[in-house]
Design an enzyme around this catalytic site. Structure first.
Site, PDB file in Angstrom:
ATOM      1  N   HIS A   1      -7.649   7.959   2.541  1.00  0.00           N
ATOM      2  CA  HIS A   1      -6.626   7.914   1.484  1.00  0.00           C
ATOM      3  C   HIS A   1      -7.060   7.008   0.333  1.00  0.00           C
ATOM      4  O   HIS A   1      -7.689   5.974   0.545  1.00  0.00           O
ATOM      5  CB  HIS A   1      -5.278   7.458   2.055  1.00  0.00           C
ATOM      6  CG  HIS A   1      -4.574   8.543   2.827  1.00  0.00           C
ATOM      7  ND1 HIS A   1      -3.631   8.277   3.800  1.00  0.00           N
ATOM      8  CD2 HIS A   1      -4.693   9.895   2.764  1.00  0.00           C
ATOM      9  CE1 HIS A   1      -3.189   9.425   4.301  1.00  0.00           C
ATOM     10  NE2 HIS A   1      -3.825  10.409   3.692  1.00  0.00           N
TER      11      HIS A   1
ATOM     12  N   ASP B   1      -5.620   4.903  -1.498  1.00  0.00           N
ATOM     13  CA  ASP B   1      -5.232   3.485  -1.498  1.00  0.00           C
ATOM     14  C   ASP B   1      -6.020   2.694  -0.438  1.00  0.00           C
ATOM     15  O   ASP B   1      -5.702   1.533  -0.158  1.00  0.00           O
ATOM     16  CB  ASP B   1      -3.715   3.324  -1.292  1.00  0.00           C
ATOM     17  CG  ASP B   1      -3.222   3.853   0.038  1.00  0.00           C
ATOM     18  OD1 ASP B   1      -3.709   4.911   0.484  1.00  0.00           O
ATOM     19  OD2 ASP B   1      -2.351   3.220   0.654  1.00  0.00           O
ATOM     20  N   HIS B   2      -7.063   3.311   0.114  1.00  0.00           N
ATOM     21  CA  HIS B   2      -7.950   2.622   1.065  1.00  0.00           C
ATOM     22  C   HIS B   2      -9.421   2.701   0.652  1.00  0.00           C
ATOM     23  O   HIS B   2     -10.220   1.885   1.085  1.00  0.00           O
ATOM     24  CB  HIS B   2      -7.760   3.194   2.484  1.00  0.00           C
ATOM     25  CG  HIS B   2      -6.360   3.004   2.979  1.00  0.00           C
ATOM     26  ND1 HIS B   2      -6.023   2.072   3.934  1.00  0.00           N
ATOM     27  CD2 HIS B   2      -5.194   3.582   2.595  1.00  0.00           C
ATOM     28  CE1 HIS B   2      -4.705   2.104   4.131  1.00  0.00           C
ATOM     29  NE2 HIS B   2      -4.182   3.010   3.324  1.00  0.00           N
TER      30      HIS B   2
ATOM     31  N   HIS C   1      -0.620  -2.384   4.848  1.00  0.00           N
ATOM     32  CA  HIS C   1       0.532  -2.421   3.920  1.00  0.00           C
ATOM     33  C   HIS C   1       1.536  -3.499   4.326  1.00  0.00           C
ATOM     34  O   HIS C   1       1.716  -3.767   5.519  1.00  0.00           O
ATOM     35  CB  HIS C   1       1.263  -1.073   3.904  1.00  0.00           C
ATOM     36  CG  HIS C   1       0.493   0.041   3.280  1.00  0.00           C
ATOM     37  ND1 HIS C   1       0.551   0.326   1.938  1.00  0.00           N
ATOM     38  CD2 HIS C   1      -0.374   0.931   3.822  1.00  0.00           C
ATOM     39  CE1 HIS C   1      -0.240   1.363   1.684  1.00  0.00           C
ATOM     40  NE2 HIS C   1      -0.818   1.750   2.807  1.00  0.00           N
TER      41      HIS C   1
ATOM     42  N   HIS D   1      -2.093   9.551  11.718  1.00  0.00           N
ATOM     43  CA  HIS D   1      -1.777   9.411  10.289  1.00  0.00           C
ATOM     44  C   HIS D   1      -2.667  10.383   9.509  1.00  0.00           C
ATOM     45  O   HIS D   1      -2.190  11.143   8.666  1.00  0.00           O
ATOM     46  CB  HIS D   1      -2.019   7.963   9.868  1.00  0.00           C
ATOM     47  CG  HIS D   1      -1.820   7.695   8.408  1.00  0.00           C
ATOM     48  ND1 HIS D   1      -0.599   7.794   7.786  1.00  0.00           N
ATOM     49  CD2 HIS D   1      -2.699   7.326   7.435  1.00  0.00           C
ATOM     50  CE1 HIS D   1      -0.735   7.496   6.497  1.00  0.00           C
ATOM     51  NE2 HIS D   1      -1.997   7.221   6.261  1.00  0.00           N
TER      52      HIS D   1
ATOM     53  N   HIS E   1      -9.691   5.150   6.838  1.00  0.00           N
ATOM     54  CA  HIS E   1      -9.426   6.571   6.570  1.00  0.00           C
ATOM     55  C   HIS E   1      -9.557   6.824   5.075  1.00  0.00           C
ATOM     56  O   HIS E   1      -9.717   5.900   4.296  1.00  0.00           O
ATOM     57  CB  HIS E   1      -8.070   7.001   7.131  1.00  0.00           C
ATOM     58  CG  HIS E   1      -6.866   6.380   6.474  1.00  0.00           C
ATOM     59  ND1 HIS E   1      -6.580   5.032   6.553  1.00  0.00           N
ATOM     60  CD2 HIS E   1      -5.877   6.919   5.725  1.00  0.00           C
ATOM     61  CE1 HIS E   1      -5.455   4.790   5.901  1.00  0.00           C
ATOM     62  NE2 HIS E   1      -5.015   5.915   5.381  1.00  0.00           N
TER      63      HIS E   1
ATOM     64  N   ASP F   1      -3.515   2.462   8.500  1.00  0.00           N
ATOM     65  CA  ASP F   1      -2.130   2.931   8.433  1.00  0.00           C
ATOM     66  C   ASP F   1      -1.677   3.501   9.773  1.00  0.00           C
ATOM     67  O   ASP F   1      -0.911   4.463   9.818  1.00  0.00           O
ATOM     68  CB  ASP F   1      -1.978   4.013   7.353  1.00  0.00           C
ATOM     69  CG  ASP F   1      -2.109   3.453   5.942  1.00  0.00           C
ATOM     70  OD1 ASP F   1      -2.178   2.222   5.773  1.00  0.00           O
ATOM     71  OD2 ASP F   1      -2.146   4.270   5.000  1.00  0.00           O
TER      72      ASP F   1
HETATM   73 FE    FE Z   1      -2.166   3.470   2.975  1.00  0.00          FE
HETATM   74 ZN    ZN Z   2      -3.003   6.230   4.515  1.00  0.00          ZN
END
Ligand code: FE
Ligand code: ZN
Length: 257
Positions: A56, A58-59, A175, A113, A54, A137
């Protein structure tokens, strides 16, 4: 295909899939580029694919730099993420197959998410025995992702698809949230002995700074409250027998925990 976990940022994992003979690698959700580049150099591998779950940051934060370093690599993501994943070239939908190093993964569309979230599932082979699920996530060890763009109905449907995979599926979630998740889980499923055991094991592992990812789907089904909406204990906590209501109630309690 071998898999290495790269811990980055405060609690993210990037996963490097690689084949030593062919000298190629693929990366799942590169939050950052440098740790991936360092490992590729150390193992002498060429990066041929980025598999994003996805959009985001942090990905996908490392996408651009990795593309610069390996201009021929291919960037995969969900169709609904169009315009949100840097460098995306392939727009995947439910049931699509992607391949890497002679293995193919099935794509699951798992909104909740985010509205565009996907997962990649490599079924077991005769030599591995385990399947490999990269679910970003959506399912975490002992928990699940927050609902930022989706509804409880969508998330129950999405987790419902993943929950049907074989017990020996390794859950490569993005995570290290396991300890916090289990602290919550024991409050909503208090009489679950397997959960209690897991909670103690994870407390010990984390106190020694050991990773708790990957987890196994069989264990998640026994201990993760967000896969257990049809269990009497969770239904009692949520005061409902309706799957979506049970899930939504437990998710809401976790948001406030
Ligand atoms: Fe994340
Ligand atoms: Zn995420």
């Amino acid at each position: 295909m071998q898999i290495k976990r790269i811990p980055v940022l405060s609690d993210n994992y990037i996963f490097l899939l690689y084949d030593q003979e062919q000298k190629i690698a693929a990366v799942v959700d590169p939050a950052e580029a440098q740790p991936v580049l360092d490992l590729l150099k150390e193992l002498d591998l060429e990066l041929v694919a980025i598999f994003n779950t996805h959009h985001h940051s942090d990905h996908v934060g490392g996408n651009q730099k990795l593309i610069q370093a390996f201009p021929n690599l291919c960037v995969y993501g969900g169709k609904e993420d169009k315009g949100r994943i840097p460098g995306q070239q392939v727009f995947l939908v439910e049931g699509d197959q992607v391949s890497f190093a002679g293995r193919s993964a099935e794509v699951f569309f798992i909104p909740g998410h985010t509205k565009a979230h996907i997962a990649y599932y490599f079924p077991p082979t005769e030599t591995t025995g385990t399947g490999e699920l990269f679910c970003g996530d959506t399912i975490f060890a002992g928990g699940c992702g927050r609902l930022f763009e989706g509804t409880p109905t969508q998330m129950v449907d999405s987790i419902g698809k993943l929950r049907q995979l074989p017990d020996n599926t390794r859950i490569w979630c993005a995570h290290e949230y396991t300890l916090g998740n289990l602290k919550f889980a024991v409050t909503v499923d208090p009489d679950n002995e397997i959960l209690q055991q897991r909670f103690h094991q994870v407390q010990k592992a984390r106190s020694q700074d050991e990773a708790t990812v990957p987890s196994l789907l069989g264990l998640e089904r026994q201990t993760n409250p967000f896969l257990r909406w049809d269990q009497p204990a969770l239904q009692q906590t949520a005061n409902s027998t309706d799957s979506v209501r049970v899930f939504a109630k437990i998710r809401g309690m976790k948001d406030q925990f």
